[in-house]
Design an enzyme around this catalytic site. Structure first.
Site, PDB file in Angstrom:
ATOM      1  N   HIS A 163     -20.768   1.251  16.773  1.00 22.24           N
ATOM      2  CA  HIS A 163     -21.073  -0.178  16.819  1.00 22.24           C
ATOM      3  C   HIS A 163     -19.836  -0.894  17.372  1.00 22.24           C
ATOM      4  CE1 HIS A 163     -21.637  -4.280  15.265  1.00 22.24           C
ATOM      5  NE2 HIS A 163     -22.936  -3.994  15.251  1.00 22.24           N
ATOM      6  N   CYS A 188      -7.887  -7.931   0.013  1.00 17.22           N
ATOM      7  CA  CYS A 188      -7.245  -8.331  -1.264  1.00 17.22           C
ATOM      8  C   CYS A 188      -7.469  -9.783  -1.674  1.00 17.22           C
ATOM      9  CB  CYS A 188      -5.743  -8.063  -1.204  1.00 17.22           C
ATOM     10  SG  CYS A 188      -5.342  -6.445  -0.543  1.00 17.22           S
ATOM     11  N   LYS A 213      -0.186  -7.576 -10.045  1.00 19.98           N
ATOM     12  CA  LYS A 213      -0.661  -8.212  -8.820  1.00 19.98           C
ATOM     13  C   LYS A 213      -1.769  -9.225  -9.117  1.00 19.98           C
ATOM     14  CE  LYS A 213      -2.472  -7.040  -4.230  1.00 19.98           C
ATOM     15  NZ  LYS A 213      -2.774  -5.987  -3.264  1.00 19.98           N
ATOM     16  N   ASP A 217     -10.509  -4.854  -6.299  1.00 23.98           N
ATOM     17  CA  ASP A 217     -10.816  -5.899  -5.312  1.00 23.98           C
ATOM     18  C   ASP A 217     -11.562  -5.346  -4.103  1.00 23.98           C
ATOM     19  OD1 ASP A 217      -8.575  -4.514  -4.497  1.00 23.98           O
ATOM     20  OD2 ASP A 217      -7.337  -6.265  -4.079  1.00 23.98           O
ATOM     21  N   HIS A 218     -11.373  -4.067  -3.807  1.00 23.52           N
ATOM     22  CA  HIS A 218     -12.093  -3.423  -2.689  1.00 23.52           C
ATOM     23  C   HIS A 218     -11.862  -1.927  -2.806  1.00 23.52           C
ATOM     24  CE1 HIS A 218      -8.169  -2.821  -0.844  1.00 23.52           C
ATOM     25  NE2 HIS A 218      -7.932  -4.103  -1.022  1.00 23.52           N
TER      26      HIS A 218
END
Length: 485
Positions: free
Chosen positions: A209, A38, A86, A271-272
């Site tokens: 990984h 965020c 937000k 944002d993502h």
């Protein structure tokens, strides 16, 4: 998740407002966050600068509150500006857990930091207001458009920040819980096409990984999950996206009702994304597509309709784009490039005094749930991911055209490609140096915090989100911290 805004992802859920924007505007097929969490991501969007330049390392450390954003400049140039919802791009927010988990990620221990991801159905078949705070902010924005913006003589800029489709807090996981509950009502769940939901393939834990394994463990995802559980988490996430889409619809309708739609540019982004159980993870904090690939749709006067743009772009491009729209000179030091030439199909030579837009985008991550600094360069069909100093952790290379699910790491197979992409990355950021300064920052911040608590340090840390694991062997973890320090 930006992939939901175009085919084939958009087959899983009905998003009528996104579809409206696609019909009347442009969808970017390859838009990325500059940091998949965020606050650092929003810091990049509001500053137009890469994360390593603003040193927005984690959810606690973002921009200085006095940093000049594109909105500040637009206001200075006569725009009426309003923000609702937000924002989360300045330093000093988020919980102690967030901070301490980010600082101690270099410590040699494995602790679960999140509640196990789960779904929860609430309300009834007619209930469409589930995330009430977001709806209230949408109401405020609609009211502002109808009562104020409509009467302005000068241009306006309105920003609406939503929480959805972020997972909800999970109180069952203890007092300092994370947000691992995918919550929706039957109304939204009915918008999801269960048949179209893909169950992601997972590598075995031993083949993962090492950084992915750490992330999966801290996100409480290394246990057993049935196919139904995974399918439900994904379905509930898509339903939460449908609710978000409805809020976008309210804004479009308000502009339509006031006659402002034809002269207003609308940008929709995030944002993502959300992994929603891809790669045995939920949440973000990863360079995999589900987390780093964001939606970006733009519509408005003078912009082409039904356009799909394949160029790679990222959130730092928002800053110069906003200034370009407003006719404000764009500062030369920005990391981003205006999207207007792409939206209007101008020749690249007109695009920018700084020369043409680069053929790559950069994303980086320095926060919690990942035990290393991570850097991602996306260019053409390739996604190159490297860690820490570039040598102590193996890199990853994915061919997104042949392997859109990112299941086959080609780094060993294509050393020449790895070398050339690493060279580009190092020309943009001296990443071993940045990684080492983040490690130093983490240590110093932790030391000051520990000193501020005196003898209470261990009892405070025992109550953070990882308390269930920490309390099983408190001494062992305290020793691991002492060894690190």
């Amino acid at each position: 998740d930006g992939r939901l805004t175009f085919f084939p992802g958009n087959q899983t859920v009905d998003l009528p407002s996104i579809n409206f924007m696609k019909r009347h505007g442009t969808v970017f097929l390859n838009a990325y966050t500059n940091s998949p969490i965020c606050c650092p991501s929003r810091a990049a969007m509001w500053s137009g600068l890469f994360t390593h330049l603003t040193e927005s390392w984690n959810n606690f450390k973002g921009l200085d509150p006095l940093h000049v954003t594109w909105m500040d400049l637009m206001e200075k140039h006569g725009y009426r500006a309003q923000k609702f919802g937000k924002l989360d791009f300045t330093s000093g927010h988020h919980s102690v857990s967030n901070r301490v988990e980010a600082w101690t990620r270099d410590v040699n221990f494995l602790l679960r930091q999140e509640g196990r991801p789960m779904v929860k159905l609430t309300g009834h078949r007619k209930q469409f207001r589930v995330m009430e705070t977001d709806w209230q902010n949408t109401d405020k924005a609609v009211h502002w458009i109808k009562e104020e913006a409509v009467n302005f003589t000068q241009p306006f800029i309105l920003y609406l920040g939503l929480n959805l489709p972020h997972p909800y807090p999970s109180p069952y996981a203890g007092e300092n819980y994370g947000s691992s509950t995918f919550l929706t009502s039957p109304y939204w769940l009915e918008k999801v096409n269960y048949e179209a939901i893909k169950i992601p393939k997972w590598s075995s834990l031993s083949e993962m990984h090492p950084v992915d394994y750490y992330s999966s463990y801290t996100k409480n995802c290394t246990g057993e999950f049935t196919k139904d559980e995974v399918r439900n988490i994904r379905a509930f996430y898509y339903a939460m996206c449908a609710e978000t889409d409805a809020m976008l619809g309210e804004i479009i309708s308000a502009l339509q009702d006031t006659g402002l739609l034809g002269k207003t540019i609308i940008i929709f982004t995030a944002d993502h994304g959300e992994l929603a159980m891809e790669h045995r993870q939920f949440y973000k904090m990863s360079m995999y597509e589900g987390s780093s690939h964001v939606p970006l749709l733009v519509m408005g006067p003078g912009l082409r309709e039904q356009q799909q743009i394949p160029n790679v772009v990222s959130l730092v491009d928002i800053y110069p784009t906003m200034l370009d729209i407003a006719g404000i000179p764009v500062p030369q030091n920005l990391s981003g490039y205006s999207l207007i030439p792409l939206l209007r199909e101008k020749a690249e030579s007109e695009a920018s005094p700084r020369g043409p837009r680069p053929s790559w985008v950069l994303s980086e991550f320095h926060g919690c749930n990942v035990n290393s600094s991570v850097y991602m360069l996306r260019t053409g069909k390739w996604k190159y991911i490297t860690y820490s100093d570039g040598s102590s952790v193996p890199p990853q290379l994915f061919d997104l055209t042949a392997d859109p699910d990112e299941l086959t790491n080609l780094a060993i197979k294509f050393p020449v490609t790895v070398h050339s992409l690493d060279k580009i990355l190092r020309s943009v950021v001296n990443y071993p140096k940045v990684s080492s300064s983040v490690q130093e920052y983490n240590k110093q911040q932790f030391i000051s915090w520990k000193q501020s608590l005196g003898h209470n340090y261990s009892s405070v840390i025992a109550n953070l989100r990882w308390h269930q694991d920490w309390l099983k062997d408190q001494k062992k973890y305290e020793n691991a911290i002492d060894k690190w320090l």
